[in-house]
Design a protein around this motif. Structure first.
Motif, PDB file in Angstrom:
ATOM      1  N   ARG A 242       0.826  -1.206   0.000  1.00 16.22           N
ATOM      2  CA  ARG A 242       0.000   0.000   0.000  1.00 16.22           C
ATOM      3  C   ARG A 242       0.864   1.262   0.000  1.00 16.22           C
ATOM      4  O   ARG A 242       0.539   2.255  -0.671  1.00 16.22           O
ATOM      5  CB  ARG A 242      -0.938   0.010   1.214  1.00 16.22           C
ATOM      6  N   SER A 243       1.965   1.243   0.725  1.00 14.16           N
ATOM      7  CA  SER A 243       2.848   2.402   0.751  1.00 14.16           C
ATOM      8  C   SER A 243       3.444   2.659  -0.632  1.00 14.16           C
ATOM      9  O   SER A 243       3.513   3.817  -1.087  1.00 14.16           O
ATOM     10  CB  SER A 243       3.971   2.184   1.768  1.00 14.16           C
ATOM     11  N   ALA A 244       3.874   1.607  -1.321  1.00 10.08           N
ATOM     12  CA  ALA A 244       4.411   1.764  -2.673  1.00 10.08           C
ATOM     13  C   ALA A 244       3.344   2.300  -3.613  1.00 10.08           C
ATOM     14  O   ALA A 244       3.614   3.170  -4.449  1.00 10.08           O
ATOM     15  CB  ALA A 244       4.942   0.423  -3.174  1.00 10.08           C
ATOM     16  N   PHE A 245       2.134   1.792  -3.472  1.00 16.31           N
ATOM     17  CA  PHE A 245       1.028   2.247  -4.313  1.00 16.31           C
ATOM     18  C   PHE A 245       0.763   3.731  -4.075  1.00 16.31           C
ATOM     19  O   PHE A 245       0.619   4.510  -5.030  1.00 16.31           O
ATOM     20  CB  PHE A 245      -0.222   1.426  -3.994  1.00 16.31           C
ATOM     21  N   ASP A 246       0.704   4.139  -2.826  1.00 15.86           N
ATOM     22  CA  ASP A 246       0.406   5.538  -2.502  1.00 15.86           C
ATOM     23  C   ASP A 246       1.517   6.476  -2.981  1.00 15.86           C
ATOM     24  O   ASP A 246       1.245   7.589  -3.451  1.00 15.86           O
ATOM     25  CB  ASP A 246       0.193   5.695  -1.004  1.00 15.86           C
ATOM     26  N   THR A 247       2.777   6.045  -2.851  1.00 13.70           N
ATOM     27  CA  THR A 247       3.888   6.872  -3.318  1.00 13.70           C
ATOM     28  C   THR A 247       3.822   7.066  -4.832  1.00 13.70           C
ATOM     29  O   THR A 247       3.990   8.176  -5.345  1.00 13.70           O
ATOM     30  CB  THR A 247       5.235   6.231  -2.928  1.00 13.70           C
ATOM     31  N   ALA A 248       3.551   5.972  -5.542  1.00  7.87           N
ATOM     32  CA  ALA A 248       3.453   6.063  -6.997  1.00  7.87           C
ATOM     33  C   ALA A 248       2.240   6.891  -7.411  1.00  7.87           C
ATOM     34  O   ALA A 248       2.305   7.677  -8.366  1.00  7.87           O
ATOM     35  CB  ALA A 248       3.373   4.657  -7.598  1.00  7.87           C
ATOM     36  N   ALA A 249       1.117   6.739  -6.691  1.00  2.00           N
ATOM     37  CA  ALA A 249      -0.077   7.525  -7.005  1.00  2.00           C
ATOM     38  C   ALA A 249       0.176   9.013  -6.772  1.00  2.00           C
ATOM     39  O   ALA A 249      -0.294   9.866  -7.541  1.00  2.00           O
ATOM     40  CB  ALA A 249      -1.247   7.046  -6.149  1.00  2.00           C
ATOM     41  N   ARG A 250       0.937   9.323  -5.742  1.00  3.93           N
ATOM     42  CA  ARG A 250       1.260  10.730  -5.464  1.00  3.93           C
ATOM     43  C   ARG A 250       2.068  11.333  -6.605  1.00  3.93           C
ATOM     44  O   ARG A 250       1.854  12.485  -6.992  1.00  3.93           O
ATOM     45  CB  ARG A 250       2.021  10.818  -4.138  1.00  3.93           C
ATOM     46  N   ALA A 251       2.986  10.538  -7.161  1.00  9.20           N
ATOM     47  CA  ALA A 251       3.765  11.019  -8.305  1.00  9.20           C
ATOM     48  C   ALA A 251       2.846  11.287  -9.491  1.00  9.20           C
ATOM     49  O   ALA A 251       2.995  12.295 -10.193  1.00  9.20           O
ATOM     50  CB  ALA A 251       4.826   9.998  -8.678  1.00  9.20           C
ATOM     51  N   GLY A 252       1.883  10.399  -9.722  1.00  7.99           N
ATOM     52  CA  GLY A 252       0.954  10.594 -10.815  1.00  7.99           C
ATOM     53  C   GLY A 252       0.053  11.789 -10.617  1.00  7.99           C
ATOM     54  O   GLY A 252      -0.185  12.573 -11.554  1.00  7.99           O
ATOM     55  N   GLN A 253      -0.440  11.970  -9.397  1.00  3.54           N
ATOM     56  CA  GLN A 253      -1.316  13.104  -9.099  1.00  3.54           C
ATOM     57  C   GLN A 253      -0.585  14.439  -9.209  1.00  3.54           C
ATOM     58  O   GLN A 253      -1.194  15.460  -9.558  1.00  3.54           O
ATOM     59  CB  GLN A 253      -1.884  12.964  -7.684  1.00  3.54           C
ATOM     60  N   SER A 254       0.695  14.425  -8.894  1.00  2.00           N
ATOM     61  CA  SER A 254       1.481  15.664  -8.860  1.00  2.00           C
ATOM     62  C   SER A 254       2.011  16.082 -10.225  1.00  2.00           C
ATOM     63  O   SER A 254       2.730  17.075 -10.332  1.00  2.00           O
ATOM     64  CB  SER A 254       2.662  15.505  -7.888  1.00  2.00           C
TER      65      SER A 254
END
Length: 435
Positions: A242-254
Motif C-alpha cells: 500500500r505504501s508503494a502504491f500511494d507513493t506512486a499515485a502521489r507522483a501521478g497526481q502531482s
C-alpha cells in the motif's frame, strides 16, 4: 480448472555466492523425436517476450553455425502481459507452442504450482548438467516439490535509475551518477527532486515515465510483496504494497509522470528518444530496451545511477522452458543449455544489459562499463543492487496482481481517479480473478 495450491517460492535474491555442487540430476536421454539426433535437419521454434538479447547479440545464428542441420525460428512479443495469456491458450490446446518458451519470473511459481505436467523436466534432458550453475535461489524457484526442474535461468533484474543527462542538466539538476544519487536518499527525496525538475523542465518533459513503473521499482525492494511466507495472499494487507502504491499515485497526481503505460503505449517507446520523460526505474534488462528505442541518437544522453539510498532490488528476470508438446525436446534442451551458459550470459549483459544469473558470469561482469550510458559502471551498479536485494517471496498469481496494481495507477494518472478508489478497484479486481 485446477485449484492452485497455496505455496510460495522463496527467492534469496541477495545471494551472490554459494555455488551449488555440480551433480547429475537425471539422465541425458528424453522422449523427444528429434530428427537431428538421427543426423537429419531440425527446426527449433523459440517464443519469447521483450528483449532476451539472444537475437540482438547474434547467438541464434552462432548456434546454427556450430550445429549444422539445426535452424532456429524465433518470435518475440513485446509485452509479457500479452505473451503469457496467449501461451496459456496454446498450452491448453496442446498446439501452437514453441519448442522453447520464455517464462517471466513472476510466472514461474504458477508454472511450478499449477502447470508441471505441461512442461518438460530438464533433469531428463541434455540440459541436466546446467541446472547447478546458478545463484542460490534461481533454479529452486523453477523446481517442483518432487524435484522436477521446469526452466533454466536466463537473467535476474537488479535495479537502478536510468536518466537523461541532457534533460537533467537543462533543469539545473546534477548529472553525475554519484552526485545524483546523493540527492535521492529515499523515494520521498526522489519525488522532491522531481518537483525541482518540473519547475525548470524542458517543455514537454516529465520527471518519470509512469506511476506503474515507479510502483514496481519500490516493491522490488521488499521481501514480502503479494504472498506471505506460508503462501497466503497478503497483497491487500501488506503495508509495504500500500505504501508503494500511494507513493506512486502521489507522483501521478502531482504531474511528475508522463502518464505512459509501459510496453503498451506507443508514446512510451517514442519517449526514450523524444525526451518525454527524464527518468525511468531501470532493471538491468531495461538497458537493452533503451538502446533499441532511443537508437544511436540516444548514445551519451542516457546514464545510470543506483536506486534511492543505494538500496538493492530485483524486478524481473526469466527462464527458458520446454513445453511437453515439443517434438524436439533433446535439441531444445541443448539449445537452452548453451544460451544460458555463463559465457553467453556475460556476452548478453555486456552488449544488451540483461544481468546474469550464473555465478561464473556474475563474477566476470562486475567491471563492465557501457559507452552508450556515458561509460556508466553498470557491472558494479547492478552487482551491488543484486547483492543488496532482500529475499523475495513469489506466488503463483504475482503477475496477475502486479498488472492490477499498474492498471489502477494508470487510472490515477490518466482519468484522475482518487488513489483510494483506484486501490479498492485493484483489490476487487484481484479478488475476482484470484479469489
Amino acid at each position: 480448472m485446477q485449484t492452485p495450491r497455496r505455496t510460495a517460492v522463496v527467492l534469496a535474491a541477495a545471494v551472490m555466492s554459494g555455488v551449488l555442487v555440480l551433480s547429475a540430476c537425471g539422465g541425458s536421454g528424453g522422449s523427444s523425436t528429434d530428427t537431428a539426433a538421427s543426423g537429419g535437419p531440425v527446426e527449433l521454434t523459440v517464443g519469447l517476450f521483450g528483449t532476451f538479447g539472444y537475437d540482438e547479440v547474434g547467438l541464434f545464428k552462432e548456434y546454427e553455425s556450430q550445429n549444422p542441420g539445426v535452424t532456429i525460428k524465433y518470435e518475440s512479443t513485446q509485452g509479457e502481459d500479452k505473451y503469457w495469456p496467449a501461451l496459456q491458450t496454446r498450452l491448453a490446446s496442446g498446439s501452437g507452442v514453441a519448442d522453447v518458451q520464455g517464462i517471466e519470473v513472476a510466472r514461474i511459481s504458477d508454472v511450478v504450482t499449477n502447470q508441471p505436467d505441461q512442461w518438460t523436466d530438464l533433469r531428463d534432458t541434455p540440459a541436466a548438467d546446467a541446472i547447478s550453475r546458478y545463484i542460490g535461489w534461481k533454479e529452486p524457484a523453477a523446481t517442483t516439490p518432487d524435484g522436477a526442474v521446469l526452466g533454466l535461468g536466463t537473467d535476474i533484474g537488479p535495479m537502478g535509475i536510468c536518466y537523461r543527462s541532457d534533460l537533467l542538466q537543462q533543469a539545473g539538476l546534477p548529472t553525475d551518477p554519484a552526485a545524483l544519487s546523493a540527492e535521492m536518499p529515499d523515494w520521498n527525496a526522489f519525488l522532491a527532486l522531481g518537483e525541482r525538475f518540473k519547475a525548470s523542465a524542458p517543455a514537454g518533459t516529465s520527471w518519470h515515465d509512469s506511476a506503474g513503473g515507479l510502483y514496481n521499482a519500490i516493491v522490488s525492494q521488499q521481501k514480502e510483496i503479494y504472498y506471505g511466507q506460508s503462501g497466503d495472499l497478503v497483497f491487500d494487507s501488506n503495508p509495504a504494497v500500500r505504501s508503494a502504491f500511494d507513493t506512486a499515485a502521489r507522483a501521478g497526481q502531482s504531474g511528475l509522470t508522463a502518464k505512459l503505460e509501459q510496453f503498451v503505449d506507443p508514446g512510451w517507446d517514442q519517449g526514450f528518444s523524444s525526451g518525454s520523460f527524464a527518468t525511468i526505474a531501470c532493471p538491468s534488462w531495461m538497458i537493452g530496451y533503451i538502446k533499441g528505442k532511443a537508437g544511436d541518437g540516444g548514445s551519451g544522453k542516457w546514464n545510470v545511477t543506483s536506486l534511492p539510498g543505494g538500496a538493492g532490488g530485483n524486478w524481473g528476470g526469466a527462464y527458458l522452458g520446454i513445453p511437453q508438446a515439443s517434438q524436439h525436446k533433446d535439441e531444445a534442451a541443448k539449445l537452452i543449455a548453451w544460451l544460458t551458459a555463463p559465457e553467453q550470459q556475460a556476452r548478453v549483459f555486456r552488449e544488451v544489459g540483461n544481468f546474469p544469473s550464473t555465478t561464473q558470469a556474475i563474477a566476470s561482469v562486475t567491471d563492465t562499463t557501457d559507452p552508450y550510458f556515458n561509460n556508466a559502471p553498470i557491472g558494479k551498479i547492478f552487482s551491488d543492487s543484486a547483492q543488496n536485494a532482500p529475499v523475495q517471496i513469489l506466488g503463483p498469481q504475482d503477475g496477475v496482481i502486479k498488472n492490477a496494481m499498474v492498471q489502477a495507477l494508470l487510472s490515477v494518472e490518466t482519468t484522475g481517479a482518487a488513489p483510494d478508489t483506484a486501490w479498492n478497484t485493484a483489490v476487487g479486481n484481484v479478488k475476482n480473478q484470484v479469489g
